[in-house]
Design an enzyme around this catalytic site. Structure first.
Site, PDB file in Angstrom:
ATOM      1  N   ASP A 207       0.854  -1.182   0.000  1.00  0.00           N
ATOM      2  CA  ASP A 207       0.000   0.000   0.000  1.00  0.00           C
ATOM      3  C   ASP A 207       0.887   1.229   0.000  1.00  0.00           C
ATOM      4  O   ASP A 207       2.026   1.183   0.468  1.00  0.00           O
ATOM      5  CB  ASP A 207      -0.871   0.013   1.271  1.00  0.00           C
ATOM      6  N   ASP A 209       0.407   3.780   1.832  1.00  0.00           N
ATOM      7  CA  ASP A 209       0.286   4.547   3.071  1.00  0.00           C
ATOM      8  C   ASP A 209       0.880   3.860   4.309  1.00  0.00           C
ATOM      9  O   ASP A 209       0.586   4.233   5.430  1.00  0.00           O
ATOM     10  CB  ASP A 209      -1.203   4.889   3.327  1.00  0.00           C
ATOM     11  N   TRP A 269     -13.366  -1.886  -2.221  1.00  0.00           N
ATOM     12  CA  TRP A 269     -12.548  -2.162  -1.036  1.00  0.00           C
ATOM     13  C   TRP A 269     -12.762  -3.578  -0.492  1.00  0.00           C
ATOM     14  O   TRP A 269     -13.885  -4.046  -0.351  1.00  0.00           O
ATOM     15  CB  TRP A 269     -12.875  -1.135   0.055  1.00  0.00           C
ATOM     16  N   GLU A 272      -9.584  -8.803  -1.307  1.00  0.00           N
ATOM     17  CA  GLU A 272      -8.565  -9.296  -2.247  1.00  0.00           C
ATOM     18  C   GLU A 272      -7.345  -9.843  -1.518  1.00  0.00           C
ATOM     19  O   GLU A 272      -6.700 -10.791  -1.960  1.00  0.00           O
ATOM     20  CB  GLU A 272      -8.188  -8.180  -3.239  1.00  0.00           C
ATOM     21  N   ASP A 273      -7.046  -9.264  -0.350  1.00  0.00           N
ATOM     22  CA  ASP A 273      -5.890  -9.717   0.434  1.00  0.00           C
ATOM     23  C   ASP A 273      -6.169 -11.085   1.067  1.00  0.00           C
ATOM     24  O   ASP A 273      -5.336 -11.990   1.038  1.00  0.00           O
ATOM     25  CB  ASP A 273      -5.520  -8.672   1.497  1.00  0.00           C
ATOM     26  N   MET A 299       0.651   3.575   9.654  1.00  0.00           N
ATOM     27  CA  MET A 299      -0.206   3.799   8.485  1.00  0.00           C
ATOM     28  C   MET A 299      -0.726   5.219   8.540  1.00  0.00           C
ATOM     29  O   MET A 299      -1.179   5.682   9.592  1.00  0.00           O
ATOM     30  CB  MET A 299      -1.363   2.803   8.485  1.00  0.00           C
ATOM     31  N   HIS A 302      -6.511   7.795   7.103  1.00  0.00           N
ATOM     32  CA  HIS A 302      -7.262   8.348   5.971  1.00  0.00           C
ATOM     33  C   HIS A 302      -8.669   7.798   5.980  1.00  0.00           C
ATOM     34  O   HIS A 302      -8.958   6.778   6.619  1.00  0.00           O
ATOM     35  CB  HIS A 302      -6.576   7.970   4.649  1.00  0.00           C
ATOM     36  N   ARG A 304     -11.994   6.269   3.744  1.00  0.00           N
ATOM     37  CA  ARG A 304     -12.154   5.426   2.548  1.00  0.00           C
ATOM     38  C   ARG A 304     -12.250   6.329   1.326  1.00  0.00           C
ATOM     39  O   ARG A 304     -12.997   7.323   1.330  1.00  0.00           O
ATOM     40  CB  ARG A 304     -13.431   4.596   2.712  1.00  0.00           C
TER      41      ARG A 304
HETATM   42  C1  UD2 Z   1      -6.534  -2.510   4.106  1.00  0.00           C
HETATM   43  C2  UD2 Z   1      -5.280  -3.321   3.781  1.00  0.00           C
HETATM   44  C3  UD2 Z   1      -4.982  -3.142   2.288  1.00  0.00           C
HETATM   45  C4  UD2 Z   1      -6.136  -3.644   1.440  1.00  0.00           C
HETATM   46  C5  UD2 Z   1      -7.417  -2.932   1.869  1.00  0.00           C
HETATM   47  C6  UD2 Z   1      -8.656  -3.524   1.250  1.00  0.00           C
HETATM   48  C7  UD2 Z   1      -3.734  -3.500   5.679  1.00  0.00           C
HETATM   49  C8  UD2 Z   1      -2.724  -2.824   6.517  1.00  0.00           C
HETATM   50  N1  UD2 Z   1      -4.205  -2.819   4.607  1.00  0.00           N
HETATM   51  O1  UD2 Z   1      -6.170  -1.158   3.949  1.00  0.00           O
HETATM   52  O2  UD2 Z   1      -3.814  -3.814   1.916  1.00  0.00           O
HETATM   53  O3  UD2 Z   1      -6.243  -5.028   1.529  1.00  0.00           O
HETATM   54  O4  UD2 Z   1      -7.625  -2.963   3.287  1.00  0.00           O
HETATM   55  O5  UD2 Z   1      -8.715  -3.368  -0.123  1.00  0.00           O
HETATM   56  O6  UD2 Z   1      -4.095  -4.625   5.959  1.00  0.00           O
HETATM   57  N2  UD2 Z   1      -5.539   3.113  -3.171  1.00  0.00           N
HETATM   58  C9  UD2 Z   1      -5.323   4.282  -3.905  1.00  0.00           C
HETATM   59  N3  UD2 Z   1      -6.388   5.064  -4.221  1.00  0.00           N
HETATM   60  C10 UD2 Z   1      -7.661   4.729  -3.878  1.00  0.00           C
HETATM   61  C11 UD2 Z   1      -7.869   3.556  -3.126  1.00  0.00           C
HETATM   62  C12 UD2 Z   1      -6.789   2.779  -2.767  1.00  0.00           C
HETATM   63  O7  UD2 Z   1      -4.187   4.639  -4.228  1.00  0.00           O
HETATM   64  O8  UD2 Z   1      -8.574   5.481  -4.223  1.00  0.00           O
HETATM   65  C13 UD2 Z   1      -4.391   2.212  -2.900  1.00  0.00           C
HETATM   66  C14 UD2 Z   1      -3.387   2.792  -1.917  1.00  0.00           C
HETATM   67  O9  UD2 Z   1      -2.113   2.269  -2.218  1.00  0.00           O
HETATM   68  C15 UD2 Z   1      -3.922   2.264  -0.617  1.00  0.00           C
HETATM   69  C16 UD2 Z   1      -4.334   0.849  -1.011  1.00  0.00           C
HETATM   70  O10 UD2 Z   1      -4.853   0.984  -2.320  1.00  0.00           O
HETATM   71  O11 UD2 Z   1      -2.962   2.297   0.409  1.00  0.00           O
HETATM   72  C17 UD2 Z   1      -5.355   0.173  -0.079  1.00  0.00           C
HETATM   73  O12 UD2 Z   1      -6.497   0.966   0.092  1.00  0.00           O
HETATM   74  P1  UD2 Z   1      -6.857   1.635   1.506  1.00  0.00           P
HETATM   75  O13 UD2 Z   1      -5.622   2.274   2.047  1.00  0.00           O
HETATM   76  O14 UD2 Z   1      -8.049   2.481   1.353  1.00  0.00           O
HETATM   77  O15 UD2 Z   1      -7.259   0.375   2.366  1.00  0.00           O
HETATM   78  P2  UD2 Z   1      -7.094   0.158   3.973  1.00  0.00           P
HETATM   79  O16 UD2 Z   1      -6.294   1.224   4.602  1.00  0.00           O
HETATM   80  O17 UD2 Z   1      -8.411  -0.131   4.540  1.00  0.00           O
HETATM   81 MN    MN Z   2      -4.770   2.477   3.949  1.00  0.00          MN
END
Ligand code: UD2
Ligand code: MN
Length: 371
Positions: A207, A209, A269, A272-273, A299, A302, A304
């Site tokens: 990711d 972030d 969202w 996939e992981d 992290m 941020h 969604r």
């Molecule tokens: C969690 C997971 C992440 C992923 C996600 C579900 C951890 C620490 N993180 O993070 O790996 O599985 O859930 O999909 O377990 N991004 C963009 N622009 C967008 C949306 C996403 O650049 O509009 C990219 C960016 O690199 C981001 C990543 O996709 O860091 C994951 O998206 P997230 O940060 O919104 O997801 P998060 O923090 O819930």
């Molecule tokens: Mn994130």
């Protein structure tokens, strides 16, 4: 007398010209200009390609895509990545690694990051100067509209990776359309492009972030796929559940091929992981994780992102992960490269990955894969 003044003048002029040319060649400004010219050539080639191959757009583009790659790589290869193979091997554990002070308060400018990383080669490549790295690592970042997060990532991670004596390249894979985000498919695209770029042996999917807080958290591949975001501040430095496989994962080329990459059908969202975790297990591998103290990471908090809403379909998909594994992934990946550009700090892959219409309903997805 006159002739010795003339000679002196000539020597001075020659020294000045030589010095000036050397300075220009070394300077960032020159390199940036060179890259800008190089990139515009690249884009020009692509636009000619599309003009002369009008049929070559999305879905059936696999043949054309390879041709386009060939053209683009011919140009990109000029940015040399050759290495002196006579250097000694780097040590297993690089020296001087330890806890890092990570703060997200800075407003980092790209120029500042560039000037702090003078050893980077175009496209965000680097490798140790005095030894041959043990692995060749491609870092793949899925991306859309997260510019300030990307700057933070580059600011911390280039020095981090160089301290670890990594031979690495950074690939930022940007989804062009406004439709639902597909993190997993972008990862597959990043892998497919990077593998043609250099003889990478290890792929780290991260990711944008998450920043590790300790240099000893080695960004490397191992005998099994690795989950490296197992100690994130957001989750109180604990695993929120045992099978979590998000954030940062590392696969050797062989391991990634074995699981057929990520699934391509996770739009929006989540899930996939976890699906990738199921693939790893289904193929008889284990997940390895670094020590939780060393793996501590921050992290950036941020909300969604718009366009990355959850569709609520992932649960059904994960249940069928084993059955889908061999038909959905690297071997069914369809995409159209819009551009590949070598920035100083990273290679940017802009890609059209479709809009998930084929997967607009759970039934649609399941029918698609005859499940
Ligand atoms: C969690 C997971 C992440 C992923 C996600 C579900 C951890 C620490 N993180 O993070 O790996 O599985 O859930 O999909 O377990 N991004 C963009 N622009 C967008 C949306 C996403 O650049 O509009 C990219 C960016 O690199 C981001 C990543 O996709 O860091 C994951 O998206 P997230 O940060 O919104 O997801 P998060 O923090 O819930
Ligand atoms: Mn994130």
């Amino acid at each position: 007398m006159l002739s010795s003044i003339k000679t002196m003048f000539l020597i001075l002029a020659a020294t000045f010209t030589f010095g000036f040319t050397y300075f220009c060649l070394k300077s960032d400004i020159f390199q940036e200009l060179y890259l800008a010219k190089f990139n515009s050539k690249l884009q020009h080639r692509q636009s000619i390609f599309y003009r002369t191959n009008p049929d070559c757009h999305p879905a059936e583009a696999i043949k054309c895509k390879n041709e386009l790659f060939r053209l683009m790589n011919k140009l990109r290869k000029r940015v040399s990545l050759d290495q002196d193979e006579n250097l000694p091997k780097c040590p297993e554990i690089p020296p001087d690694l330890g806890p890092l002070d990570i703060k997200f308060a800075y407003n980092m400018s790209l120029l500042k990051i560039i000037s702090q990383n003078p050893n980077l080669q175009p496209g965000g490549h680097s490798r140790p100067k005095y030894c041959t790295a043990l692995q060749k690592i491609a870092i793949i970042i899925p991306f859309r509209n997260r510019e300030s997060h990307l700057r933070t990532w580059l600011y911390y991670m280039h020095p981090f990776l160089q301290q670890q004596q990594a031979d690495y390249g950074v690939y930022v894979v940007e989804q062009t359309e406004d439709t639902l985000f597909n993190r997993a498919k972008l990862m597959n695209v990043g892998y497919s492009v990077a593998i043609k770029d250099y003889n990478y042996t290890c792929f780290i999917f991260t990711d944008v972030d998450i920043i590790p807080m300790d240099g000893r958290n080695l960004f490397r591949c191992s005998d099994n796929p690795r989950h490296m975001a197992n100690s994130v501040d957001k989750f109180n430095f604990k695993l929120p559940y045992n099978d979590i496989f998000g954030g940062i994962v590392a696969f050797t080329k062989e391991q990634f091929i074995k699981v057929n990459g990520f699934s391509n059908v996770f739009w929006g969202w989540g899930g996939e992981d976890d699906e990738l975790f199921q693939r790893v297990v289904a193929m008889g591998m284990k997940v390895e994780r670094p020590d939780q103290t060393i793996a501590r990471s921050k992290m950036i908090s941020h909300k969604r992102d718009p366009g990355n809403e959850s569709t609520g379909k992932s649960f059904h998909l994960i249940k069928k992960a084993h059955e889908r594994l061999h038909k959905d992934g690297l071997n069914s990946l369809i995409y159209t490269i819009i551009s590949i550009t070598s920035h100083k700090l990273y290679t940017k892959i802009t890609v059209d990955i479709g809009n998930g219409e084929d997967a607009s309903s759970t039934e649609g997805i399941l029918n698609l894969f005859n499940l």
